[in-house]
Enzyme design. Sequence first.
Site, PDB file in Angstrom:
ATOM      1  N   ASP A 128      -8.090  14.971  33.956  1.00  0.00           N
ATOM      2  CA  ASP A 128      -8.886  15.084  32.966  1.00  0.00           C
ATOM      3  C   ASP A 128      -7.465  14.013  31.863  1.00  0.00           C
ATOM      4  O   ASP A 128      -6.251  14.377  32.611  1.00  0.00           O
ATOM      5  CB  ASP A 128      -8.708  15.757  32.008  1.00  0.00           C
TER       6      ASP A 128
ATOM      7  N   HIS B  71     -18.799   7.504  31.344  1.00  0.00           N
ATOM      8  CA  HIS B  71     -17.828   7.939  30.334  1.00  0.00           C
ATOM      9  C   HIS B  71     -16.416   7.180  30.278  1.00  0.00           C
ATOM     10  O   HIS B  71     -16.386   6.239  28.755  1.00  0.00           O
ATOM     11  CB  HIS B  71     -17.228   9.847  30.766  1.00  0.00           C
TER      12      HIS B  71
END
Length: 305
Positions: free
Chosen positions: A149, A221
């Site tokens: 992330d 995404h």
Amino acid sequence: MSTPQSGILPEANTDATFLVLLLQNDQKSLQTARQFSGSFPSLVDGLAAKYPDSKLSATLSFGSRAWKMLFKDQSYPQELAPFKSQRDGERLAPGTPGDILVHIRSDRKDINFELSRMVMAKLEDSALLEEEVSGFRYLESRDITGFVDGTENPERDNRAAVALVPEGQPLAGGSYIQCQRYIHNMPAWESCPVHHQEQVIGRSKQDNVEFSSEEKAPIAHIKRVSLKEDGKSLEILRHSMPYGDSQEHGLFFISYCHAARHFDLMLEEMIHADGDGHYDHLMNFTQAVTGNAFFAPSRDFLETL
């Protein structure tokens, strides 16, 4: 030159605590909350100096309602507004109650706990706790989905350029904050083959290699949130952290930026389908259950209260 609050620019820590508070609307509560706000930087400094190994930092920020109640005599952040709820079919990003956010970061969970207790003791009954979330570093800085992330975060000096209102503008050194708590549907996610997960994210899972523009699916995404305006990338500084227990877990998303609209535009791309029906397919596997918008003024602003 304006000094930002200590929790905005440093690189990621191992632990974080997020306190979302509701401000009481009476004169005593407002006075207590304003006094606490003025003492917040020194409160953090004192604990950080006592435990330097913790790398403690923190940010105090305010929603639109709280700002109007506490700082009537100060400039109003131009883009500060209540979190804009968004929906498209079953995909929902709700706005939820929240007047004050305390974002605590360190490499020691116990020090985060200590500062949390001190904050609540200082505030007394002037603000009620709406939500408390403890975040942690997961594996190799990965989300619980298994993907690394924060790979798109700005680096070095660009962090300040992205996160802080620039000098010469009102409330320079401040930052617009948006946060959401997501609950992941891990059984559904883990039932997908890895190659399908990678198409949903737009990166390889194990090696964390971003796909080329040609390789990225229009539902990926990374593709949905990589936006440009007049040829310039719209960036945010993410300090998101995994959270949860064995039963419920997900991501506490939090972004800092010199402009609130960057996040708003990204969320629209995630939630709303385009003319071809494409949206962010990560939304098929996770659900936002909170949504708040805040502004973190500079350290200088707080110390003048």
